[in-house]
Write a protein that holds these residues in place. Sequence first.
Motif, PDB file in Angstrom:
ATOM      1  N   ASP A   1       0.839  -1.085   0.075  1.00 37.20           N
ATOM      2  CA  ASP A   1       0.282   0.040   0.000  1.00 37.20           C
ATOM      3  C   ASP A   1       0.724   1.188  -0.003  1.00 37.20           C
ATOM      4  O   ASP A   1       1.873   1.278   0.722  1.00 37.20           O
ATOM      5  N   VAL A   2       0.582   2.180  -0.831  1.00 38.61           N
ATOM      6  CA  VAL A   2       1.197   3.506  -0.844  1.00 38.61           C
ATOM      7  C   VAL A   2       0.774   4.456   0.414  1.00 38.61           C
ATOM      8  O   VAL A   2      -0.436   4.771   0.310  1.00 38.61           O
ATOM      9  N   LYS A   3       1.727   4.860   1.102  1.00 33.70           N
ATOM     10  CA  LYS A   3       1.392   5.891   2.058  1.00 33.70           C
ATOM     11  C   LYS A   3       2.595   6.762   2.005  1.00 33.70           C
ATOM     12  O   LYS A   3       3.660   6.334   1.464  1.00 33.70           O
ATOM     13  N   LEU A   4       1.997   7.957   2.189  1.00 35.06           N
ATOM     14  CA  LEU A   4       3.291   9.235   2.014  1.00 35.06           C
ATOM     15  C   LEU A   4       3.388   9.777   3.198  1.00 35.06           C
ATOM     16  O   LEU A   4       3.441  11.083   3.235  1.00 35.06           O
TER      17      LEU A   4
ATOM     18  N   GLY B   1       5.242  18.719  -3.161  1.00 35.37           N
ATOM     19  CA  GLY B   1       3.925  18.591  -3.545  1.00 35.37           C
ATOM     20  C   GLY B   1       3.079  17.414  -3.044  1.00 35.37           C
ATOM     21  O   GLY B   1       1.926  17.537  -2.651  1.00 35.37           O
ATOM     22  N   LEU B   2       3.859  16.459  -3.182  1.00 35.80           N
ATOM     23  CA  LEU B   2       3.169  15.081  -2.662  1.00 35.80           C
ATOM     24  C   LEU B   2       3.008  15.193  -1.210  1.00 35.80           C
ATOM     25  O   LEU B   2       1.781  14.977  -0.709  1.00 35.80           O
ATOM     26  N   ALA B   3       3.917  15.926  -0.401  1.00 35.73           N
ATOM     27  CA  ALA B   3       3.620  15.824   1.108  1.00 35.73           C
ATOM     28  C   ALA B   3       2.536  16.786   1.461  1.00 35.73           C
ATOM     29  O   ALA B   3       1.838  16.687   2.382  1.00 35.73           O
ATOM     30  N   ALA B   4       2.481  17.961   0.479  1.00 38.25           N
ATOM     31  CA  ALA B   4       1.428  19.023   0.726  1.00 38.25           C
ATOM     32  C   ALA B   4      -0.117  18.240   0.629  1.00 38.25           C
ATOM     33  O   ALA B   4      -0.952  18.493   1.203  1.00 38.25           O
ATOM     34  N   ALA B   5      -0.048  17.531  -0.600  1.00 41.17           N
ATOM     35  CA  ALA B   5      -1.341  16.817  -1.001  1.00 41.17           C
ATOM     36  C   ALA B   5      -1.818  15.877  -0.012  1.00 41.17           C
ATOM     37  O   ALA B   5      -2.931  15.756   0.362  1.00 41.17           O
ATOM     38  N   VAL B   6      -0.887  15.211   0.916  1.00 37.14           N
ATOM     39  CA  VAL B   6      -1.430  14.452   1.848  1.00 37.14           C
ATOM     40  C   VAL B   6      -1.339  14.604   3.340  1.00 37.14           C
ATOM     41  O   VAL B   6      -1.545  13.785   4.242  1.00 37.14           O
TER      42      VAL B   6
ATOM     43  N   ALA C   1      -3.824  14.303 -10.210  1.00 39.41           N
ATOM     44  CA  ALA C   1      -2.707  13.886 -11.037  1.00 39.41           C
ATOM     45  C   ALA C   1      -3.057  12.902 -11.852  1.00 39.41           C
ATOM     46  O   ALA C   1      -3.842  12.049 -11.755  1.00 39.41           O
ATOM     47  N   ARG C   2      -2.146  12.679 -13.299  1.00 42.24           N
ATOM     48  CA  ARG C   2      -2.281  12.005 -14.089  1.00 42.24           C
ATOM     49  C   ARG C   2      -1.068  11.005 -14.231  1.00 42.24           C
ATOM     50  O   ARG C   2       0.063  11.407 -14.265  1.00 42.24           O
ATOM     51  N   ILE C   3      -1.524   9.742 -14.116  1.00 41.08           N
ATOM     52  CA  ILE C   3      -0.350   8.650 -13.831  1.00 41.08           C
ATOM     53  C   ILE C   3      -0.511   7.563 -14.965  1.00 41.08           C
ATOM     54  O   ILE C   3      -1.666   6.925 -15.170  1.00 41.08           O
ATOM     55  N   LEU C   4       0.556   7.645 -15.420  1.00 41.74           N
ATOM     56  CA  LEU C   4       0.674   6.834 -16.711  1.00 41.74           C
ATOM     57  C   LEU C   4       1.390   5.302 -16.362  1.00 41.74           C
ATOM     58  O   LEU C   4       2.437   5.474 -15.619  1.00 41.74           O
ATOM     59  N   VAL C   5       0.588   4.245 -16.425  1.00 49.03           N
ATOM     60  CA  VAL C   5       1.279   3.019 -15.883  1.00 49.03           C
ATOM     61  C   VAL C   5       1.789   2.258 -17.275  1.00 49.03           C
ATOM     62  O   VAL C   5       0.774   1.672 -18.282  1.00 49.03           O
ATOM     63  N   GLY C   6       2.675   1.796 -17.484  1.00 48.13           N
ATOM     64  CA  GLY C   6       3.235   0.967 -18.562  1.00 48.13           C
ATOM     65  C   GLY C   6       3.259  -0.426 -18.300  1.00 48.13           C
ATOM     66  O   GLY C   6       3.810  -0.986 -17.376  1.00 48.13           O
ATOM     67  N   LEU C   7       2.658  -1.341 -19.223  1.00 44.62           N
ATOM     68  CA  LEU C   7       2.483  -2.894 -18.728  1.00 44.62           C
ATOM     69  C   LEU C   7       2.972  -3.532 -20.079  1.00 44.62           C
ATOM     70  O   LEU C   7       2.630  -2.965 -21.133  1.00 44.62           O
TER      71      LEU C   7
ATOM     72  N   LEU D   1      -1.695   5.192  -5.324  1.00 40.66           N
ATOM     73  CA  LEU D   1      -1.223   6.420  -5.172  1.00 40.66           C
ATOM     74  C   LEU D   1      -2.054   7.505  -5.872  1.00 40.66           C
ATOM     75  O   LEU D   1      -2.211   8.589  -5.126  1.00 40.66           O
ATOM     76  N   ALA D   2      -2.695   6.926  -6.804  1.00 43.04           N
ATOM     77  CA  ALA D   2      -3.866   7.976  -7.344  1.00 43.04           C
ATOM     78  C   ALA D   2      -5.073   8.218  -6.247  1.00 43.04           C
ATOM     79  O   ALA D   2      -5.377   9.388  -6.088  1.00 43.04           O
ATOM     80  N   ARG D   3      -5.261   7.158  -5.587  1.00 43.26           N
ATOM     81  CA  ARG D   3      -6.324   7.477  -4.426  1.00 43.26           C
ATOM     82  C   ARG D   3      -5.720   8.330  -3.296  1.00 43.26           C
ATOM     83  O   ARG D   3      -6.313   9.262  -3.086  1.00 43.26           O
ATOM     84  N   VAL D   4      -4.537   8.179  -3.038  1.00 50.81           N
ATOM     85  CA  VAL D   4      -3.968   9.089  -1.980  1.00 50.81           C
ATOM     86  C   VAL D   4      -3.933  10.667  -2.221  1.00 50.81           C
ATOM     87  O   VAL D   4      -4.186  11.434  -1.537  1.00 50.81           O
ATOM     88  N   VAL D   5      -3.409  10.673  -3.524  1.00 52.68           N
ATOM     89  CA  VAL D   5      -3.272  12.016  -3.855  1.00 52.68           C
ATOM     90  C   VAL D   5      -4.293  12.666  -4.868  1.00 52.68           C
ATOM     91  O   VAL D   5      -4.111  14.035  -5.202  1.00 52.68           O
TER      92      VAL D   5
END
Length: 311
Positions: A2-5, A27-32, A150-156, A172-176
Amino acid sequence: MDVKLSTILVPHDGSTPAGQAVPYAAGLAAAVGGRVVLLRALPDATEIGRPEIRAAIDAAKADLAAIVKRLTDGGVTAEAHVYDGDAATAILRAARDQNADLLVMSTHGRSGLGRWIYGSVADDVIRHADTPILLVPPHCAHVWPGGRPARILVGLDGSDFSQRILPIALDLARVVGGRVHVARIVEIPPVGLAYADAYPAAMYPELDPTIELDAAREYIDRLTADLAARGIDIETTVVLGSSSGTIASIASEKSMDVIALATHGHGGLTRTVLGSVSTSVLRMSTVPVLLVRPAPIELSGETAPTATIER
């Protein structure tokens, strides 16, 4: 995973390129509501009786204190530490000491702390860290989004291993407060060439791109349906092309904020961070790249504890 920040660790060697990682961490810290922990590694830092070492420690602490002040003035909780030892060992030790949830690092700087991608530091950190790592390329001018998702591109690449990045990206998308776009890259291997680490046979049969694309679309349809059943909506792309170039192009064309990759899988995404695809993505990308190794390699022969210099 699980992603926690709650805690974001930022190694900083004092160079301008290394400083590029700070705004993303902030930016990430401020968001969460998380905290930023700055790290400076200094070899022989425990030998504070030597004037030159004492001066180096004082200069490092003053430099980090100035960054901490800028962050706290901006409403971000921040602190700084100076560790004794080589860069990779100090980063790994600090990540454990501080219970870091994410490492945010520049891919270019000076000395040991600067050789993230092309030297042994990156290799050691990527192989041994048990936390996700957000790498900021030297030519990255992208600003972390504020006031929008935020827009997150996942390469599979179609492998189970590469797909392990997806839950982390979704979390991560849920958290931020972001949105995930999954790109299934269909890469046809060169006929007659052997890639022992990527392909099972020395001679790979010629593949029909149409058949491969259809199979990839079916894979994405199943993935999308499974996520939709859990109330998760994603955007998708299926495309034929080289993994590294296509991923970077999609990120640029669709104005992505982050590229997320597992460190190895099948086909084009098989290589680790120092391999061809991830290195190429980092060279071409103008946005940060999130790398996750789902099964970190355990350190053999643990290095002696790295001292934290607080005097």
